[in-house]
Design an enzyme around this catalytic site. Structure first.
Site, short mmCIF file in Angstrom:
data_model
loop_
_atom_site.label_atom_id
_atom_site.label_comp_id
_atom_site.label_asym_id
_atom_site.label_seq_id
_atom_site.Cartn_x
_atom_site.Cartn_y
_atom_site.Cartn_z
N HIS A 72 0.84 -1.20 0.00
CA HIS A 72 0.00 0.00 0.00
C HIS A 72 0.88 1.25 0.00
O HIS A 72 1.73 1.41 0.86
CB HIS A 72 -0.92 0.02 1.23
N TYR A 202 -9.23 5.78 7.27
CA TYR A 202 -9.35 6.14 8.68
C TYR A 202 -10.34 7.30 8.74
O TYR A 202 -10.08 8.37 8.17
CB TYR A 202 -8.01 6.60 9.25
N PRO A 294 -4.42 0.57 18.61
CA PRO A 294 -4.15 0.06 17.26
C PRO A 294 -4.22 1.10 16.14
O PRO A 294 -3.86 0.78 15.00
CB PRO A 294 -5.23 -1.02 17.06
N LYS A 298 0.93 -0.02 14.99
CA LYS A 298 2.33 -0.14 15.42
C LYS A 298 2.63 -1.37 16.29
O LYS A 298 3.80 -1.73 16.45
CB LYS A 298 2.74 1.12 16.20
N TYR A 386 3.94 6.56 10.04
CA TYR A 386 3.07 5.44 9.64
C TYR A 386 3.88 4.33 8.97
O TYR A 386 3.66 3.15 9.25
CB TYR A 386 1.95 5.94 8.71
P1 RFL Z 1 0.87 -11.83 21.68
O1 RFL Z 1 0.42 -11.88 20.26
O2 RFL Z 1 -0.09 -11.42 22.72
O3 RFL Z 1 1.46 -13.27 22.01
C1 RFL Z 1 1.82 -13.64 23.34
C2 RFL Z 1 1.69 -15.14 23.47
O4 RFL Z 1 2.08 -15.55 24.78
C3 RFL Z 1 1.16 -16.51 25.27
N1 RFL Z 1 1.18 -16.51 26.73
C4 RFL Z 1 1.80 -17.45 27.49
N2 RFL Z 1 2.51 -18.53 27.15
C5 RFL Z 1 3.00 -19.30 28.15
N3 RFL Z 1 2.80 -19.02 29.47
C6 RFL Z 1 2.11 -17.93 29.86
N4 RFL Z 1 1.93 -17.66 31.16
C7 RFL Z 1 1.57 -17.10 28.85
N5 RFL Z 1 0.83 -15.96 28.86
C8 RFL Z 1 0.61 -15.63 27.59
C9 RFL Z 1 -0.18 -16.08 24.68
O5 RFL Z 1 -1.11 -17.14 24.63
C10 RFL Z 1 0.25 -15.61 23.29
O6 RFL Z 1 0.19 -16.64 22.32
O7 RFL Z 1 2.15 -10.86 21.84
P2 RFL Z 1 3.36 -10.59 20.82
O8 RFL Z 1 3.90 -11.88 20.26
O9 RFL Z 1 4.26 -9.67 21.51
O10 RFL Z 1 2.67 -9.85 19.57
C11 RFL Z 1 2.12 -8.57 19.68
C12 RFL Z 1 0.97 -8.39 18.69
O11 RFL Z 1 0.09 -9.47 18.83
C13 RFL Z 1 0.22 -7.06 18.90
O12 RFL Z 1 1.12 -6.02 19.17
C14 RFL Z 1 -0.61 -6.62 17.67
O13 RFL Z 1 -1.61 -7.55 17.37
C15 RFL Z 1 -1.25 -5.24 17.90
N6 RFL Z 1 -2.14 -4.82 16.79
C16 RFL Z 1 -1.60 -4.31 15.62
N7 RFL Z 1 -0.27 -4.20 15.45
C17 RFL Z 1 0.25 -3.74 14.27
O14 RFL Z 1 1.47 -3.64 14.15
N8 RFL Z 1 -0.56 -3.40 13.20
C18 RFL Z 1 -1.89 -3.48 13.27
O15 RFL Z 1 -2.56 -3.22 12.27
C19 RFL Z 1 -2.48 -3.92 14.53
N9 RFL Z 1 -3.81 -4.02 14.66
C20 RFL Z 1 -3.53 -4.94 16.91
C21 RFL Z 1 -4.34 -4.52 15.82
C22 RFL Z 1 -4.13 -5.47 18.05
C23 RFL Z 1 -5.50 -5.55 18.14
N10 RFL Z 1 -6.02 -6.10 19.33
C24 RFL Z 1 -6.98 -7.12 19.38
C25 RFL Z 1 -5.42 -5.75 20.58
C26 RFL Z 1 -5.71 -4.59 15.89
C27 RFL Z 1 -6.30 -5.09 17.05
C28 RFL Z 1 -7.80 -5.10 17.09
C1 PHB Z 2 -6.19 -4.15 10.67
O1 PHB Z 2 -6.24 -4.43 9.46
O2 PHB Z 2 -6.57 -4.94 11.53
C2 PHB Z 2 -5.69 -2.82 11.08
C3 PHB Z 2 -5.17 -1.96 10.14
C4 PHB Z 2 -4.72 -0.71 10.51
C5 PHB Z 2 -4.78 -0.34 11.83
C6 PHB Z 2 -5.27 -1.20 12.79
C7 PHB Z 2 -5.73 -2.45 12.42
O3 PHB Z 2 -4.35 0.91 12.18
#
Ligand code: RFL
Ligand code: PHB
Length: 393
Positions: A72, A202, A294, A298, A386
């Site tokens: 993108h 957005y 989110p 990042k 971004y």
């Molecule tokens: P995770 O993905 O939470 O994984 C941690 C893992 O550890 C396990 N765990 C354990 N294992 C053993 N013993 C324990 N006691 C444990 N406790 C926990 C868990 O089960 C899990 O499998 O962390 P990690 O790997 O640091 O990854 C981080 C990302 O998942 C997170 O930052 C992103 O998803 C955030 N996020 C976004 N980030 C972006 O860069 N771009 C995006 O577009 C974006 N969109 C989002 C997002 C997060 C969202 N939510 C739901 C918070 C959109 C949403 C809606």
């Molecule tokens: C997503 O596709 O889940 C998404 C994209 C951009 C954002 C947050 C989430 O800023």
């Protein structure tokens, strides 16, 4: 049992670290509380910075991302009933982002780990960290069959997310935390429909924020700001589509394709940082030590940048017998973490309806948005954050 690095958590941080260490000839064991299917079922991030894509390439897990990910070159900001494009590519001297779901990144990493015959213990319960303030740390856990095990190691990588055991194992006096909880959440829907636009939208609207994202040319990921007391069960698919449509400009509203939701969930929004990120031989990475709202996309990218610094630190330790990378790990990460936290907070503040800020709040946001899309300096500041800031030493 003994290994060089025990990695707690098989989310993107833990799996990517494991893969990079494997490439460098460093052994690791990953312990994960959930099943692999559960980890894959969590619908989260969708936007990868170039530096994250580069790191996936270094880990040898970029083939499908290159084949199926969507480059993108811009995003659209929607306000006052019209859309305004931010040309990320032109404003950053040729940088872009890639739309490729976290689920797919995780699947690619799991496949690579399985193909290399590396050990991941799923459904590991009661994981406990020992001795990381000395030179002989270990990690114990209960396996699926109820047996208790202990793994001796050189280092522990706490990649276990916000609710994990790693940060919680640090004595409270040794860690400082900074937190802001936003007074709203995001209701997200995944659907097999054609994206309303070929770029992300957005939207700042008097009814609240909305985001139109995607996972592929046939799969959409859409979000609307919701209040914290709402329950996902209260939102029918129709109610979601109507609310999203109401928050878009007339052309997008008319073009919006609807369909049954495949997944629907509410995520709270928070900014959180724990400092430092290293405690003796325990290193925290990813959501275990920082959460961003989110809006700026990042979270996953910051997790990848931590893992980049941590993998290099371990490589320096084993290959060059140097502890410089380990000693600088926390400071190097935190400089980037705070900049991304600042950007995510700013973009969240600009795009959402804040219940308490009233009519003047909306007017001030309108003025800032109008400035943002008409000033090259302001657009550039958005664009360079971004796409991801460059790495400093
Ligand atoms: P995770 O993905 O939470 O994984 C941690 C893992 O550890 C396990 N765990 C354990 N294992 C053993 N013993 C324990 N006691 C444990 N406790 C926990 C868990 O089960 C899990 O499998 O962390 P990690 O790997 O640091 O990854 C981080 C990302 O998942 C997170 O930052 C992103 O998803 C955030 N996020 C976004 N980030 C972006 O860069 N771009 C995006 O577009 C974006 N969109 C989002 C997002 C997060 C969202 N939510 C739901 C918070 C959109 C949403 C809606
Ligand atoms: C997503 O596709 O889940 C998404 C994209 C951009 C954002 C947050 C989430 O800023």
């Amino acid at each position: 049992m003994r290994t060089q690095v025990v990695i707690v958590g098989a989310g993107p941080s833990g799996l990517l670290l494991g893969q990079l260490l494997h490439k460098a000839g460093i052994e690791s064991i990953v312990l994960e509380r959930q099943t692999g299917d559960y980890v894959l079922g969590r619908i989260r991030a969708g936007v990868l910075e170039q530096t994250t894509c580069d790191l996936l390439a270094e880990a040898g897990v970029d083939a499908r991302m290159h084949a199926e990910g969507l480059p993108h070159d811009g995003i659209e900001l929607c306000f006052g009933g019209a859309r305004h494009r931010i040309d990320l590519h032109a404003l950053t001297g040729g940088k872009r982002v890639t739309v490729y779901g976290q689920t797919e990144v995780t699947r690619d990493l799991m496949d690579a780990r399985a193909a290399a015959g590396l050990s991941t213990v799923y459904e590991a319960r009661d994981v406990a960290l020992h001795g990381f303030d000395g030179t002989a740390p270990s990690v114990s856990y209960t396996a699926k069959d109820g047996s208790r095990h202990s793994i001796d190691c050189d280092f522990i990588a706490g990649c276990d997310g916000y609710h994990g055991v790693s940060r919680a194992s640090v004595p409270p006096g040794a860690v400082s935390t900074f937190e802001k909880v936003y007074p709203f959440g995001w209701l997200g829907v995944l659907a097999d429909t054609t994206p309303v636009s070929h770029e992300l939208i957005y939207s700042n609207h008097a009814r609240g924020f909305a985001l139109c994202s995607m996972r592929s040319p046939t799969r959409t990921r859409y979000y609307v700001q919701c209040s914290l007391d709402e329950k996902v069960e209260q939102w029918s698919d129709d109610a979601f589509w109507n609310e999203l449509r109401a928050r878009l400009d007339p052309a997008a509203a008319a073009a919006l394709q609807t369909g049954p939701s495949i997944e629907k969930s509410i995520a709270p929004l928070r900014s959180f940082v724990a400092e430092p990120m290293r405690f003796g031989r325990l290193f925290l990475a990813g959501d275990a030590c920082h959460i961003v709202p989110p809006t700026g996309a990042k979270g996953l990218n910051l997790a990848a940048s931590d893992v980049r610094f941590l993998s290099r630190a371990f490589m320096e330790f084993y290959a060059e017998k140097s502890s410089a990378g380990i000693d600088h790990y926390s400071d190097r990460c935190l400089r980037r973490v705070w900049k991304a936290s600042r950007f995510s907070w700013w973009f969240t503040s600009l795009m959402h309806k804040f219940p308490e800020s009233g009519a003047i709040g909306q007017k001030l946001q309108d003025a800032e948005l109008s400035y943002l899309v008409s000033s090259k300096a302001a657009s550039t500041a958005l664009a360079e954050n971004y796409v991801g800031l460059p790495f400093e030493r």
